[in-house]
Design a protein around this motif. Structure first.
Motif, PDB file in Angstrom:
ATOM      1  N   ALA A  24       0.830  -1.210   0.000  1.00 53.09           N
ATOM      2  CA  ALA A  24       0.000   0.000   0.000  1.00 53.09           C
ATOM      3  C   ALA A  24       0.862   1.257   0.000  1.00 53.09           C
ATOM      4  O   ALA A  24       0.542   2.249  -0.665  1.00 53.09           O
ATOM      5  N   ALA A  25       1.966   1.225   0.748  1.00 50.88           N
ATOM      6  CA  ALA A  25       2.845   2.387   0.810  1.00 50.88           C
ATOM      7  C   ALA A  25       3.528   2.645  -0.523  1.00 50.88           C
ATOM      8  O   ALA A  25       3.878   3.785  -0.847  1.00 50.88           O
ATOM      9  N   ALA A  26       3.732   1.589  -1.312  1.00 51.52           N
ATOM     10  CA  ALA A  26       4.398   1.737  -2.614  1.00 51.52           C
ATOM     11  C   ALA A  26       3.451   2.185  -3.701  1.00 51.52           C
ATOM     12  O   ALA A  26       3.887   2.685  -4.743  1.00 51.52           O
ATOM     13  N   ALA A  27       2.149   2.015  -3.502  1.00 51.71           N
ATOM     14  CA  ALA A  27       1.178   2.318  -4.550  1.00 51.71           C
ATOM     15  C   ALA A  27       1.269   3.754  -5.069  1.00 51.71           C
ATOM     16  O   ALA A  27       1.172   3.977  -6.277  1.00 51.71           O
ATOM     17  N   PRO A  28       1.465   4.785  -4.211  1.00 51.90           N
ATOM     18  CA  PRO A  28       1.558   6.162  -4.739  1.00 51.90           C
ATOM     19  C   PRO A  28       2.705   6.365  -5.724  1.00 51.90           C
ATOM     20  O   PRO A  28       2.674   7.324  -6.505  1.00 51.90           O
ATOM     21  N   LEU A  29       3.702   5.493  -5.713  1.00 55.32           N
ATOM     22  CA  LEU A  29       4.801   5.631  -6.675  1.00 55.32           C
ATOM     23  C   LEU A  29       4.317   5.436  -8.103  1.00 55.32           C
ATOM     24  O   LEU A  29       5.012   5.821  -9.053  1.00 55.32           O
ATOM     25  N   LEU A  30       3.135   4.855  -8.284  1.00 56.37           N
ATOM     26  CA  LEU A  30       2.574   4.702  -9.625  1.00 56.37           C
ATOM     27  C   LEU A  30       2.243   6.061 -10.235  1.00 56.37           C
ATOM     28  O   LEU A  30       2.070   6.169 -11.453  1.00 56.37           O
ATOM     29  N   LEU A  31       2.132   7.102  -9.396  1.00 51.94           N
ATOM     30  CA  LEU A  31       1.825   8.451  -9.870  1.00 51.94           C
ATOM     31  C   LEU A  31       3.044   9.361  -9.788  1.00 51.94           C
ATOM     32  O   LEU A  31       2.917  10.575  -9.885  1.00 51.94           O
ATOM     33  N   ASP A  32       4.228   8.802  -9.588  1.00 47.44           N
ATOM     34  CA  ASP A  32       5.442   9.602  -9.435  1.00 47.44           C
ATOM     35  C   ASP A  32       5.726  10.378 -10.720  1.00 47.44           C
ATOM     36  O   ASP A  32       5.479   9.875 -11.824  1.00 47.44           O
ATOM     37  N   PRO A  33       6.242  11.594 -10.616  1.00 48.66           N
ATOM     38  CA  PRO A  33       6.553  12.362 -11.830  1.00 48.66           C
ATOM     39  C   PRO A  33       7.705  11.761 -12.640  1.00 48.66           C
ATOM     40  O   PRO A  33       7.830  12.044 -13.828  1.00 48.66           O
ATOM     41  N   GLY A  49       7.590  -3.883  -9.673  1.00 46.57           N
ATOM     42  CA  GLY A  49       7.742  -4.461  -8.340  1.00 46.57           C
ATOM     43  C   GLY A  49       6.418  -4.912  -7.750  1.00 46.57           C
ATOM     44  O   GLY A  49       6.329  -5.997  -7.165  1.00 46.57           O
ATOM     45  N   LEU A  50       5.386  -4.111  -7.923  1.00 41.55           N
ATOM     46  CA  LEU A  50       4.071  -4.500  -7.419  1.00 41.55           C
ATOM     47  C   LEU A  50       3.525  -5.699  -8.175  1.00 41.55           C
ATOM     48  O   LEU A  50       2.821  -6.538  -7.616  1.00 41.55           O
ATOM     49  N   GLY A  51       3.873  -5.797  -9.448  1.00 43.78           N
ATOM     50  CA  GLY A  51       3.391  -6.922 -10.248  1.00 43.78           C
ATOM     51  C   GLY A  51       3.964  -8.248  -9.830  1.00 43.78           C
ATOM     52  O   GLY A  51       3.384  -9.299 -10.112  1.00 43.78           O
ATOM     53  N   GLU A  52       5.108  -8.255  -9.158  1.00 40.98           N
ATOM     54  CA  GLU A  52       5.739  -9.501  -8.739  1.00 40.98           C
ATOM     55  C   GLU A  52       5.283  -9.959  -7.360  1.00 40.98           C
ATOM     56  O   GLU A  52       5.717 -10.998  -6.873  1.00 40.98           O
ATOM     57  N   GLN A  53       4.429  -9.177  -6.716  1.00 41.96           N
ATOM     58  CA  GLN A  53       3.979  -9.534  -5.379  1.00 41.96           C
ATOM     59  C   GLN A  53       2.908 -10.619  -5.433  1.00 41.96           C
ATOM     60  O   GLN A  53       2.031 -10.608  -6.293  1.00 41.96           O
ATOM     61  N   ALA A  54       3.008 -11.561  -4.504  1.00 41.95           N
ATOM     62  CA  ALA A  54       2.006 -12.619  -4.428  1.00 41.95           C
ATOM     63  C   ALA A  54       0.652 -12.036  -4.023  1.00 41.95           C
ATOM     64  O   ALA A  54      -0.393 -12.468  -4.503  1.00 41.95           O
ATOM     65  N   ALA A  55       0.671 -11.045  -3.145  1.00 45.90           N
ATOM     66  CA  ALA A  55      -0.561 -10.379  -2.730  1.00 45.90           C
ATOM     67  C   ALA A  55      -0.846  -9.231  -3.686  1.00 45.90           C
ATOM     68  O   ALA A  55       0.027  -8.417  -3.973  1.00 45.90           O
ATOM     69  N   ALA A  56      -2.062  -9.177  -4.207  1.00 45.37           N
ATOM     70  CA  ALA A  56      -2.429  -8.109  -5.136  1.00 45.37           C
ATOM     71  C   ALA A  56      -2.494  -6.775  -4.390  1.00 45.37           C
ATOM     72  O   ALA A  56      -2.886  -6.729  -3.227  1.00 45.37           O
ATOM     73  N   PRO A  57      -2.112  -5.673  -5.056  1.00 42.02           N
ATOM     74  CA  PRO A  57      -2.168  -4.348  -4.400  1.00 42.02           C
ATOM     75  C   PRO A  57      -3.594  -3.840  -4.292  1.00 42.02           C
ATOM     76  O   PRO A  57      -4.053  -3.005  -5.065  1.00 42.02           O
ATOM     77  N   GLN A  58      -4.326  -4.336  -3.309  1.00 36.57           N
ATOM     78  CA  GLN A  58      -5.773  -4.079  -3.199  1.00 36.57           C
ATOM     79  C   GLN A  58      -6.094  -2.593  -3.110  1.00 36.57           C
ATOM     80  O   GLN A  58      -7.127  -2.148  -3.577  1.00 36.57           O
ATOM     81  N   GLY A  59      -5.249  -1.801  -2.483  1.00 34.42           N
ATOM     82  CA  GLY A  59      -5.581  -0.397  -2.270  1.00 34.42           C
ATOM     83  C   GLY A  59      -5.116   0.535  -3.360  1.00 34.42           C
ATOM     84  O   GLY A  59      -5.110   1.741  -3.169  1.00 34.42           O
ATOM     85  N   ALA A  60      -4.705   0.001  -4.501  1.00 36.36           N
ATOM     86  CA  ALA A  60      -4.086   0.843  -5.529  1.00 36.36           C
ATOM     87  C   ALA A  60      -4.953   0.994  -6.765  1.00 36.36           C
ATOM     88  O   ALA A  60      -4.455   1.369  -7.822  1.00 36.36           O
TER      89      ALA A  60
END
Length: 889
Positions: A188-197, A208-219
């Motif tokens: 969840a803490a990494a999700a805002p990096l998807l909007l990084d400039p 990195g998020l794509g390789e996680q076993a747990a889906a980024p539910q909050g993103a």
């Protein structure tokens, strides 16, 4: 689905909000048209929302016409009241299919949404709301970036996601890839990096998020914005993540639907919709409309329709296409992909298997295997195809039988029959197909065994994994080996398989082999395998086995198989039969290069008493410049060791001739001399003389040879080797340096010459080799330490420079200040090596104790702290003891 049916609460809210803000012209439309416009404005609103989310994320209003949105709330759908007001003069650039012709015209905006996204992302600021600031990465931060995915450091890694240095944020995002099971809080803490400039940060985050076993539910909201990213790779990976969310990614379905027409991103959008599954079922009418309107069938579109739960509608559309174009193989293939399969589809596919076009027939046969769940009608249709006279048709049928699910018992006899097909590819597919069925060992052996022998498969293919299974198989092998109705190759293979089984019932195998050998009616190939097995089982040649040598000799001379000839010759040699080595040498000189290579490589299996007899033949091959087996012969001589000592003059002659493949010859020479040091003097003298050769390769290989000889013998020629440090050729210079390194302390007299090379050489490779040589030689520390310390700050050469000081030990005390300074380098391995080097110096490194103590107490790397602790224990044992006592207290 009825046009009035609500789809989800979320979509209803969005549609109502859109309608309310759309103006009176929308409320006055007919119901059906208003619903179509709802569909269109849903996609438009989300596109506009994507831009607005970017504005919201940085807290800055960049376009006055669009008020800022409330901050993102990860994990929840976007409330209708947060939607921006619909601008009536905006058009959806993706043209979602299915809109009626009478839909109102819209004015194209001056700036397309994609360009707006690019402009907005260029004006974003860091997650902290302040501009990016770049700079060096300190050791503490570097350690967190390297080990941050370990549980104790995860909170610190999460803070680095908001660092003002874009390189730190990028490396922090890349760290996600080193642990695919991170807690949801980190994700969840990494999700805002998807909007990084910074696009590099966004790319690292989505990967990195794509390789996680747990889906980024909050993103979900961030991922929706990422679908519009200017970088195709980021948008495609974002779509993949939304698909991974399943139903939780349903809010993105309208945008994904709009993306389908994008040439670069369309496939990713389809796959994402398939991942969302039933929650995106409302997209089925548009997707089926696409399928009906496209001239060619898109397999990804078919797969997606199946996953969203539109199998029934999809099959109807495909069957209609098949009716209009009964020979369209793409439609037939697509019908096999849709599951669950209806009776109507099975009927259509079975009918297509009888098509006059062979290609259509084969495609329909394969599609039947994909039609799940499988029923008996499918198995019966495939059984008919296995009777075809056409190899391609039978191959398609057996391939389909391997894919059927569930594995119906009625298919087993069909696959067993295919194991004996005349076509090898059919037999291979049958063998692979049968492995998917659950069979008792007896059935598996009876089904596999004859086919395994005909195809040359080993016991592992039959599934002989236990002693009980081997014991069950031995009677079958015995029966096959004695069955006159079986061909000779199958019978011989049965014998070979019997004595290769592990664990093998040796008594039974030996009895079988003796019986076959004593029977005059046994075919020669079968008797040969029995004889080979008996020798390997330790059976001596004598009066009780009068045929043993005769059978092996005939096989060694006459067998059409080179492998059998070599195997028979080796067994004769093991029996000390004179013809064994003779036939093996003939095989080594065979005109068939593969057969000759096998024979050369088999020489190492000869008994010690016989191995010397092949030396002349090996020497001829090494000496012959036209021989294709020089390297193999040299390697065989090397493996023979002391036994190959008579070949030394030949090897020296080859090196002096400048022939090809000399490196292998020089290596063989060194190994042989090491095994028999008495020959070292002659070899050293001959190689030293070759150092004056005008041929570059001869000088280089002579140095390689000298470096491979016993160091004590080569040390006498150090001055001649050192002369080559000034050679015109770089490879010769490096070979000279490496030869001195191999000689070690015996070359210490040329330390000054090596240091001079270190000072004058412009080549980084030369300097690296010199530092390694100085470490091995351990020469005059007064010369070596100043030379080595100059390279402690060189990222490429520092490891070698530290190694030099480590090897010098107490002699490197002049290097203590430089090593102490190295304790603060950003690279952990350099700090570890510096501490170890200070420990090697010992008591003379007392000046480094204060810094070592700081490192021992506060360095972020465990290995660095351990190295510092060990160094303090060597340099100042009493102080180390006091430190330990304090830690205990």
């Amino acid at each position: 689905m009825s046009l009035r049916d609500p789809r989800t609460t979320e979509h209803d809210a969005m549609f109502r909000a859109t309608e309310n803000r759309g103006g009176a012209w929308c409320s006055e439309m007919p119901c059906s048209l208003r619903w179509s416009v709802r569909q269109k404005w849903c996609g438009l609103s989300l596109m506009l929302l994507a831009s607005a989310l970017l504005i919201s994320s940085c807290g800055t209003v960049l376009i006055a016409a669009e008020p800022p949105l409330a901050p993102l709330n990860p994990g929840k759908p976007i409330p209708a009241q947060q939607l921006p007001p619909v601008l009536p003069l905006v058009v959806d650039p993706f043209q979602v299919p299915g809109l009626p012709d009478e839909a109102p015209d819209f004015e194209i905006p001056e700036q397309p949404p994609q360009q707006r996204i690019e402009r907005l992302t260029s004006q974003l600021v860091t997650p902290t709301g302040q501009p990016d600031v770049s700079g060096p990465i300190d050791p503490q931060t570097g350690y967190i970036l390297e080990h941050g995915c370990e549980a104790p450091l995860q909170p610190k890694l999460m803070k680095l996601f908001q660092d003002r240095n874009p390189m730190v944020r990028q490396l922090a995002a890349e760290a996600l890839s080193r642990n695919d099971k991170l807690p949801r809080a980190v994700i969840a803490a990494a999700a805002p990096l998807l909007l990084d400039p910074n696009s590099a940060v966004r790319e690292a985050a989505v990967k990195g998020l794509g390789e996680q076993a747990a889906a980024p539910q909050g993103a979900v909201n961030q991922l929706i914005v990422a679908l519009h990213d200017p970088e195709d790779g980021i948008a495609i990976n974002a779509a993949g993540l939304l698909g991974k969310l399943g139903a939780d990614g349903a809010a993105a379905a309208p945008v994904l639907l709009a993306m389908i027409s994008d040439e670069d991103r369309g496939d990713a959008a389809l796959e994402a919709l398939g991942g969302i599954g039933a929650a995106a079922r409302w997209t089925a009418p548009q997707l089926i409309g696409l399928l009906e309107n496209e001239a060619e069938i898109d397999p990804n579109l078919v797969t997606t329709l199946g996953k969203v739960g539109a199998a029934e509608g999809l099959q109807k559309a495909l069957l209609k296409k098949l009716k209009d174009a009964p020979h369209d193989m793409a439609v037939i293939n697509a019908l096999g992909m849709v599951q669950p399969t209806s009776d109507a589809v099975v009927d259509a596919l079975i009918a297509a298997t009888k098509d006059s076009d062979d290609n259509v027939c084969e495609s329909a046969t394969v599609a039947l295997g994909q039609a799940h769940p499988t029923n008996e009608r499918i198995v019966a249709a495939l059984a008919e195809k296995l009777k075809s006279k056409r190899d391609e048709e039978r191959l398609a049928a057996i391939s389909a039988l391997g894919q059927i699910e569930p594995k119906l018992p009625s298919a087993i006899p069909l696959v067993v029959v295919a194991l004996h097909d005349r076509q090898e590819s059919v037999r291979t597919y049958a063998e692979e197909s049968l492995e998917g069925f659950t069979l008792p060992i007896e059935v598996r052996l009876k089904a596999f065994l004859p086919a395994a022998l005909r195809n040359g498969w080993g016991p592992e293919k039959v599934g002989w994994n236990t002693a009980a299974e081997v014991a069950n198989g031995l009677p079958l092998l015995t029966a096959l080996s004695k069955n006159p109705r079986e061909n000779e190759a199958v019978r011989a293979g049965a014998v070979m398989m019997a004595w290769k089984c592990d664990p093998a019932p040796q008594a039974g195998v030996k009895a079988l082999s003796l019986a076959l050998l004593s029977d005059a009616a046994t075919p020669h190939d079968v008797a040969t395998q029995a004889a080979i097995g008996l020798v390997d089982l330790g059976e001596p040649m004598g009066e009780q086995n009068p045929r043993l040598a005769d059978v092996l000799l005939k096989a060694a001379k006459e067998s059409p198989s080179s492998n059998i000839r070599i195997a028979a010759a080796l067994r004769l040699a093991k029996l000390n039969h004179a013809a064994g080595v003779e036939e093996l040498i003939k095989a080594m000189e065979d005109s068939d290069e593969e057969a000759a290579s096998n024979a050369i490589n088999s020489v190492s299996q000869l008994p010690a008493a016989q191995i010397g007899k092949v030396l002349p033949a090996l020497c001829r091959m090494v000496k012959d410049p036209n021989s294709p087996h020089i390297t193999e012969a040299a390697a065989t001589l090397e493996a023979m060791g002391e036994s190959a000592a008579p070949s030394i003059p030949t090897l020296l002659e080859v090196i002096g001739s400048g022939a090809e493949h000399m490196d292998g010859v020089a290596q063989a020479l060194g190994k042989i001399v090491q095994a028999k040091p008495a020959e070292a003097g002659h070899a050293v003298s001959a190689l030293a003389a070759l150092l004056q050769s005008p041929t570059t390769d001869v000088r280089r290989v002579a140095l390689v040879g000298l470096g491979s000889l016993p160091p004590a013998a080569a040390a006498a020629r150090v001055p001649e080797i050192a002369d080559r440090l000034a050679d015109d050729d770089e490879e010769v210079r490096i070979a000279a340096i490496d030869a001195l390194k191999e000689i070690g302390p015996g070359a210490s007299k040329v330390t000054a010459a090596l240091v001079k090379v270190l000072d004058t050489s412009a080549g980084e490779e030369d300097r690296a080799h010199v530092l390694q040589a100085l470490a091995a030689i351990q020469g005059d520390a007064r010369l070596v330490v100043p030379a080595a310390t100059r390279f402690l700050d060189d990222q490429e050469l520092s490891d070698s420079a530290i190694e030099v000081l480590c090897h010098l030990g107490p002699g490197a005390k002049a290097g203590v200040p430089a090593l102490t300074q190295l304790l603060h380098q950003p690279w952990a391995r350099h700090r570890t090596a510096a501490a170890e080097a200070l420990g090697k110096i010992g008591a003379d490194a007392k000046a480094s104790i204060p810094e070592l103590t700081k490192v021992q107490r506060g360095d972020p790397d465990e290995q660095v702290r351990a190295a510092a602790t060990a160094a303090i224990g060597v340099i100042a044992p009493q102080q180390a003891s006091q430190l330990g006592a304090k830690q205990v207290r």
